[in-house]
Write a protein that holds these residues in place. Structure first.
Motif, PDB file in Angstrom:
ATOM      1  N   ASP A 242       0.822  -1.208   0.000  1.00 39.36           N
ATOM      2  CA  ASP A 242       0.000   0.000   0.000  1.00 39.36           C
ATOM      3  C   ASP A 242       0.857   1.259   0.000  1.00 39.36           C
ATOM      4  O   ASP A 242       0.434   2.309   0.484  1.00 39.36           O
ATOM      5  N   THR A 243       2.044   1.150  -0.520  1.00 44.48           N
ATOM      6  CA  THR A 243       2.949   2.290  -0.626  1.00 44.48           C
ATOM      7  C   THR A 243       3.642   2.231  -1.969  1.00 44.48           C
ATOM      8  O   THR A 243       3.700   1.170  -2.604  1.00 44.48           O
ATOM      9  N   ALA A 244       4.152   3.363  -2.415  1.00 43.50           N
ATOM     10  CA  ALA A 244       4.870   3.394  -3.685  1.00 43.50           C
ATOM     11  C   ALA A 244       6.116   2.519  -3.615  1.00 43.50           C
ATOM     12  O   ALA A 244       6.742   2.386  -2.561  1.00 43.50           O
ATOM     13  N   LEU A 245       6.459   1.913  -4.754  1.00 40.52           N
ATOM     14  CA  LEU A 245       7.621   1.028  -4.798  1.00 40.52           C
ATOM     15  C   LEU A 245       8.878   1.740  -4.322  1.00 40.52           C
ATOM     16  O   LEU A 245       9.725   1.150  -3.643  1.00 40.52           O
ATOM     17  N   GLY A 246       9.003   3.018  -4.656  1.00 29.87           N
ATOM     18  CA  GLY A 246      10.176   3.774  -4.239  1.00 29.87           C
ATOM     19  C   GLY A 246      10.340   3.840  -2.738  1.00 29.87           C
ATOM     20  O   GLY A 246      11.467   3.943  -2.237  1.00 29.87           O
ATOM     21  N   ASN A 247       9.248   3.787  -1.988  1.00 29.30           N
ATOM     22  CA  ASN A 247       9.339   3.807  -0.529  1.00 29.30           C
ATOM     23  C   ASN A 247       9.960   2.526   0.015  1.00 29.30           C
ATOM     24  O   ASN A 247      10.538   2.519   1.098  1.00 29.30           O
ATOM     25  N   GLY A 251      13.781   5.092  -1.397  1.00 36.46           N
ATOM     26  CA  GLY A 251      13.352   6.390  -1.898  1.00 36.46           C
ATOM     27  C   GLY A 251      13.621   6.608  -3.379  1.00 36.46           C
ATOM     28  O   GLY A 251      13.516   7.742  -3.862  1.00 36.46           O
ATOM     29  N   GLN A 252      13.900   5.557  -4.111  1.00 33.18           N
ATOM     30  CA  GLN A 252      14.212   5.675  -5.538  1.00 33.18           C
ATOM     31  C   GLN A 252      12.903   5.684  -6.345  1.00 33.18           C
ATOM     32  O   GLN A 252      12.567   4.726  -7.039  1.00 33.18           O
ATOM     33  N   HIS A 253      12.205   6.784  -6.283  1.00 36.00           N
ATOM     34  CA  HIS A 253      10.853   6.857  -6.828  1.00 36.00           C
ATOM     35  C   HIS A 253      10.794   6.884  -8.346  1.00 36.00           C
ATOM     36  O   HIS A 253       9.707   6.781  -8.923  1.00 36.00           O
ATOM     37  N   PHE A 254      11.925   7.012  -9.005  1.00 38.13           N
ATOM     38  CA  PHE A 254      11.900   6.918 -10.465  1.00 38.13           C
ATOM     39  C   PHE A 254      11.455   5.533 -10.917  1.00 38.13           C
ATOM     40  O   PHE A 254      11.128   5.327 -12.082  1.00 38.13           O
ATOM     41  N   ILE A 255      11.417   4.590 -10.002  1.00 36.73           N
ATOM     42  CA  ILE A 255      11.086   3.210 -10.341  1.00 36.73           C
ATOM     43  C   ILE A 255       9.640   2.858 -10.005  1.00 36.73           C
ATOM     44  O   ILE A 255       9.226   1.702 -10.118  1.00 36.73           O
ATOM     45  N   ASN A 305      14.547  -3.518 -20.883  1.00 32.19           N
ATOM     46  CA  ASN A 305      15.662  -2.930 -20.155  1.00 32.19           C
ATOM     47  C   ASN A 305      15.539  -3.291 -18.688  1.00 32.19           C
ATOM     48  O   ASN A 305      14.478  -3.718 -18.216  1.00 32.19           O
ATOM     49  N   THR A 306      16.624  -3.105 -17.965  1.00 33.55           N
ATOM     50  CA  THR A 306      16.667  -3.592 -16.589  1.00 33.55           C
ATOM     51  C   THR A 306      17.158  -2.526 -15.620  1.00 33.55           C
ATOM     52  O   THR A 306      17.775  -1.539 -16.013  1.00 33.55           O
ATOM     53  N   TRP A 307      16.889  -2.788 -14.354  1.00 33.23           N
ATOM     54  CA  TRP A 307      17.360  -1.942 -13.259  1.00 33.23           C
ATOM     55  C   TRP A 307      17.591  -2.848 -12.060  1.00 33.23           C
ATOM     56  O   TRP A 307      16.953  -3.903 -11.923  1.00 33.23           O
ATOM     57  N   LEU A 308      18.512  -2.463 -11.180  1.00 31.31           N
ATOM     58  CA  LEU A 308      18.834  -3.307 -10.038  1.00 31.31           C
ATOM     59  C   LEU A 308      19.263  -2.451  -8.855  1.00 31.31           C
ATOM     60  O   LEU A 308      19.746  -1.336  -9.025  1.00 31.31           O
ATOM     61  N   THR A 309      19.060  -2.999  -7.650  1.00 33.29           N
ATOM     62  CA  THR A 309      19.442  -2.250  -6.454  1.00 33.29           C
ATOM     63  C   THR A 309      19.585  -3.188  -5.259  1.00 33.29           C
ATOM     64  O   THR A 309      18.925  -4.230  -5.175  1.00 33.29           O
ATOM     65  N   GLY A 310      20.468  -2.797  -4.359  1.00 27.85           N
ATOM     66  CA  GLY A 310      20.569  -3.484  -3.078  1.00 27.85           C
ATOM     67  C   GLY A 310      20.036  -2.626  -1.949  1.00 27.85           C
ATOM     68  O   GLY A 310      20.127  -2.997  -0.782  1.00 27.85           O
ATOM     69  N   ALA A 311      19.452  -1.478  -2.320  1.00 34.93           N
ATOM     70  CA  ALA A 311      18.919  -0.556  -1.312  1.00 34.93           C
ATOM     71  C   ALA A 311      17.427  -0.792  -1.131  1.00 34.93           C
ATOM     72  O   ALA A 311      16.636  -0.500  -2.031  1.00 34.93           O
ATOM     73  N   PHE A 312      17.057  -1.342  -0.008  1.00 34.91           N
ATOM     74  CA  PHE A 312      15.631  -1.514   0.288  1.00 34.91           C
ATOM     75  C   PHE A 312      15.425  -1.557   1.795  1.00 34.91           C
ATOM     76  O   PHE A 312      16.370  -1.789   2.556  1.00 34.91           O
ATOM     77  N   ALA A 313      14.188  -1.320   2.199  1.00 36.80           N
ATOM     78  CA  ALA A 313      13.832  -1.330   3.622  1.00 36.80           C
ATOM     79  C   ALA A 313      13.620  -2.773   4.057  1.00 36.80           C
ATOM     80  O   ALA A 313      12.579  -3.365   3.792  1.00 36.80           O
ATOM     81  N   ASP A 314      14.636  -3.347   4.700  1.00 36.79           N
ATOM     82  CA  ASP A 314      14.616  -4.781   5.004  1.00 36.79           C
ATOM     83  C   ASP A 314      13.368  -5.206   5.774  1.00 36.79           C
ATOM     84  O   ASP A 314      12.751  -6.226   5.447  1.00 36.79           O
TER      85      ASP A 314
END
Length: 357
Positions: A242-247, A251-255, A305-314
């Motif tokens: 119930d929150t934006a994926l960027g949250n 905080g990477q809200h471009f995604i 195309n792809t995107w990747l990240t290790g930054a997330f709210a565990d």
């Protein structure tokens, strides 16, 4: 007198554990020893050769006569403890030749197989119905070099729907147990450990799992799905957050309009089962990296195309994947979809183009 710089102290009532994470030794201290160590940490010059506690701390390597080289470390102490603590696997005997290695490794494997492997929790969780995925299609890409040279990280996605057939191909090629290798028999492989993916896995344990976050896929309701590689199927485990994926992703809200993402997790209990040394923790990240690259190459070959990240709210991701306090933990996130091919989102490009006042 010096205090060993490679100590980590763990409170364990009624005492404390002093762990030398470089030499992989542990000592349990009672109140008297703990109190004396605290005094010596405050002032090492209080060391007394006639104090039996002091001499025992010295003999245990907690104290040292000479200064121990402690290299400069640019990150925090936790990363240093992790890196140094997983170095130099302790081995009672190093094999001198291939025959000794084979005998030693076989003995280790037999000891491991004498106990039951961890239960396959993903087979039972969640108990809902399975959603069969389309069989993987043959990729139109004519070479691996094409996919390698075209793969790029993008931060600007259109949000257009991904075809379910592409999801099936993507998951099968990344996490699926390859039917094409079922006949690849080898009598050295233990029963139950013969499933093979397209990416290497430490000990053939396939310790990593995948959870899809679906926002726009044809034929699939938005939500979070567990992938079951044996069945090549999905099961819904949670509705969309119930929150934006960027949250969720630092905080990477471009995604926020990414149509499809994959959380790669690691089953630490599978690794513990075969590899008791903490160096195996590194292998969890190595395997996640292999899977991430395979996902990206397969998605590229499918025209995305792809995107990747290790930054997330565990904590939030743990709840979303139903992994709170579990021996399975999320390590990485990769996503894909239709993109304009831009490495940076429009908002950042606009900001960079602003003329300073």
């Amino acid at each position: 007198m010096q205090i060993n710089p490679y100590l980590f102290i763990l409170p364990r009532t009624p005492g404390q554990i002093v762990w030398n994470y470089k030499d992989h030794t542990q000592h349990e201290l009672d109140l008297d020893y703990s109190s004396r160590l605290a005094q010596l940490i405050h002032n090492p010059e209080l060391y007394d050769n006639d104090n039996i506690i002091d001499t025992q701390l010295l003999n245990a390597g907690i104290l040292t006569v000479s200064v121990i080289n402690n290299p400069v470390w640019g990150w925090d102490e936790l990363s240093k403890i992790y890196h140094i603590g997983t170095r130099n696997i302790p081995c009672e005997y190093i094999p001198d030749n291939i025959h000794e290695w084979a005998r030693q490794y076989l003995e280790h494997c037999n000891e491991v197989l004498a106990s039951s492997p961890p239960a396959d929790d993903t087979a039972e969780r969640p108990p809902g119905r399975r959603i069969a995925l389309p069989a993987p299609s043959t990729l139109n890409d004519d070479s691996l070099s094409n996919a390698l040279t075209r793969r790029k990280t993008c931060r600007s996605f259109t949000g257009s729907a991904v075809r379910l057939s592409d999801v099936g191909s993507l998951l099968y090629l990344t996490l699926g147990y390859l039917r094409e290798r079922e006949g690849d028999c080898d009598d050295s492989i233990a029963e139950g450990l013969d499933a093979r993916r397209s990416s290497p896995s430490g000990g053939g344990l396939n310790a990593c799992e995948g959870y899809l976050l679906i926002q726009n896929v044809e034929g699939l309701a938005p939500g979070v799905y567990a992938y079951h590689p044996t069945e090549h199927a999905l099961s819904l485990i949670n509705p969309s957050p119930d929150t934006a994926l960027g949250n969720l992703l630092g905080g990477q809200h471009f995604i926020n309009n990414l149509p499809l993402g994959l959380f790669i997790t690691a089953r630490f209990d599978r690794l513990w089962w075969k590899y008791p040394h903490s160096r195996a923790y590194r292998m969890a990240f190595v395997e996640a990296g292999h899977l991430s690259q395979t996902f990206q190459l397969a998605a590229t070959a499918l025209g995305m195309n792809t995107w990747l990240t290790g930054a997330f709210a565990d904590d939030q991701v743990d709840t979303l994947l139903q992994l709170e306090n579990a021996t399975e933990q999320p390590l990485f996130f990769v996503g894909c979809g239709e993109s304009d091919g831009q490495a940076m989102c429009q908002e950042m490009r606009d900001l960079l183009r602003e003329t300073p006042a």
